[in-house]
Design an enzyme around this catalytic site. Structure first.
Site, PDB file in Angstrom:
ATOM      1  N   GLU A 171     -15.130 -54.662 108.344  1.00 47.85           N
ATOM      2  CA  GLU A 171     -14.600 -53.331 108.062  1.00 47.85           C
ATOM      3  C   GLU A 171     -15.693 -52.325 107.702  1.00 47.85           C
ATOM      4  O   GLU A 171     -15.568 -51.139 107.988  1.00 47.85           O
ATOM      5  CB  GLU A 171     -13.587 -53.406 106.911  1.00 47.85           C
ATOM      6  CG  GLU A 171     -12.333 -54.217 107.214  1.00 47.85           C
ATOM      7  CD  GLU A 171     -11.395 -53.501 108.162  1.00 47.85           C
ATOM      8  OE1 GLU A 171     -11.240 -52.269 108.032  1.00 47.85           O
ATOM      9  OE2 GLU A 171     -10.811 -54.171 109.028  1.00 47.85           O
ATOM     10  N   ASP A 226      -9.068 -43.298 114.728  1.00 46.31           N
ATOM     11  CA  ASP A 226      -8.216 -44.329 115.324  1.00 46.31           C
ATOM     12  C   ASP A 226      -6.745 -43.936 115.292  1.00 46.31           C
ATOM     13  O   ASP A 226      -5.867 -44.765 115.539  1.00 46.31           O
ATOM     14  CB  ASP A 226      -8.411 -45.669 114.607  1.00 46.31           C
ATOM     15  CG  ASP A 226      -7.993 -45.621 113.145  1.00 46.31           C
ATOM     16  OD1 ASP A 226      -7.687 -44.521 112.630  1.00 46.31           O
ATOM     17  OD2 ASP A 226      -7.963 -46.697 112.503  1.00 46.31           O
ATOM     18  N   THR A 285      -9.184 -43.462 106.522  1.00 46.19           N
ATOM     19  CA  THR A 285      -9.259 -44.881 106.186  1.00 46.19           C
ATOM     20  C   THR A 285     -10.139 -44.994 104.957  1.00 46.19           C
ATOM     21  O   THR A 285     -11.221 -44.397 104.911  1.00 46.19           O
ATOM     22  CB  THR A 285      -9.865 -45.693 107.346  1.00 46.19           C
ATOM     23  OG1 THR A 285      -8.992 -45.616 108.474  1.00 46.19           O
ATOM     24  CG2 THR A 285     -10.057 -47.148 106.955  1.00 46.19           C
TER      25      THR A 285
END
Length: 271
Positions: A56, A74, A79
């Site tokens: 990640e 995305d 995020t």
């Protein structure tokens, strides 16, 4: 991460529990080993967090990621944090709501209306320009770090370990489930955890149903790779091919150290 909505534990396939007067069979060496070493063992959980962070965040220092936040384009908005909570998928909203329950008036509480509005989209409306700065500021608060841990465990870690134990897979299998849930969530779409697992069930059986653990995990990883390739943002399957598959091929079902793997071409080691 993908929104889970209802708690994963309520949706996973569980083994019915019935009362029997007869004595339980003596545990086998396999089940005893699985019970003795779960991914929820603190040392194993630390390993799991490092491996996920390598994929990640390209770093083993997962605790440095509480403050992480960016839009990685995305389609999920921002995020952020130790598990990739997303503004567009509900889990970031759940996190900030929980944080606000335990610490009212925190620096992120004012963004709750905007987080509710952008849920399900990649919009930053009502979040910019200061949300990312305030997220980093919140990450300095021990209560916010605890809140991230809490939501990671509630939504992702505990349900994946529970399902792994139900399927009678060891530490590696439980980690394979955890990494899948982190990326795909457990919604109703075809690439969610439950449907990855269902796809694997068409090819193999988990140990709890008499199947080979290695064969089952290979079938699960095959299904996981298929799911990843359905979305451009997840189409690089190295976190499976040059990490999880490496551990499985070596027969390291207990995820014992030392561990060596690659993700996106970068090499990692845990001694």
């Amino acid at each position: 991460m993908l929104a889970i909505g209802a708690l994963l534990g309520s949706a996973l396939i569980a083994v019915p529990v019935t009362a029997h007067a007869t004595a339980a069979p003596a545990p086998t060496a396999r089940t005893s080993a699985a019970a003795a070493a779960g991914l929820d063992d603190p040392a194993k959980k630390e390993i799991a967090m490092k491996i996920v962070s390598s994929a990640e965040n390209s770093s083993l220092d997962w605790k440095a990621q509480y403050k992480y936040i960016e839009d990685i384009d995305d389609g999920r908005g921002y995020t952020a944090g130790i598990i990739g909570f997303c503004s567009g998928t509900g889990d970031m909203l759940d996190l900030v709501e929980y944080y606000t329950q335990v610490k009212p008036g925190n620096v992120l509480a004012k963004y709750l209306p905007a987080l509710r509005r952008v849920d399900g989209s990649d919009s930053h409306a009502g979040l910019d320009p200061n949300f990312t700065k305030d997220w980093a500021k919140a990450a300095q608060d021990a209560e916010f770090r605890k809140a991230q841990d809490h939501e990671r465990d509630r939504v992702y870690f505990n349900p994946s370990v529970q399902q792994g134990k139900t399927d009678d897979v060891g530490v590696l299998g439980q980690f394979i489930y955890y990494d899948a849930i982190v990326m795909h969530g457990d919604g109703t779409d075809s690439t969610s955890f439950r449907n990855i697992r269902g796809r694997a069930l068409s090819k193999a059986k988990p140990p709890s149903q008499g199947g080979s653990e290695t064969a089952w995990l290979n079938a699960f990883l095959d299904a996981r790779v298929w799911a990843m390739k359905q979305e451009e943002a997840h189409s690089d399957t190295s976190r499976v091919d040059t990490a999880q598959r490496v551990f499985l091929k070596k027969g390291n079902l207990n995820l014992n150290t030392p561990l060596d793997w690659k993700v996106y071409g970068d090499s990692f080691h845990i001694g």
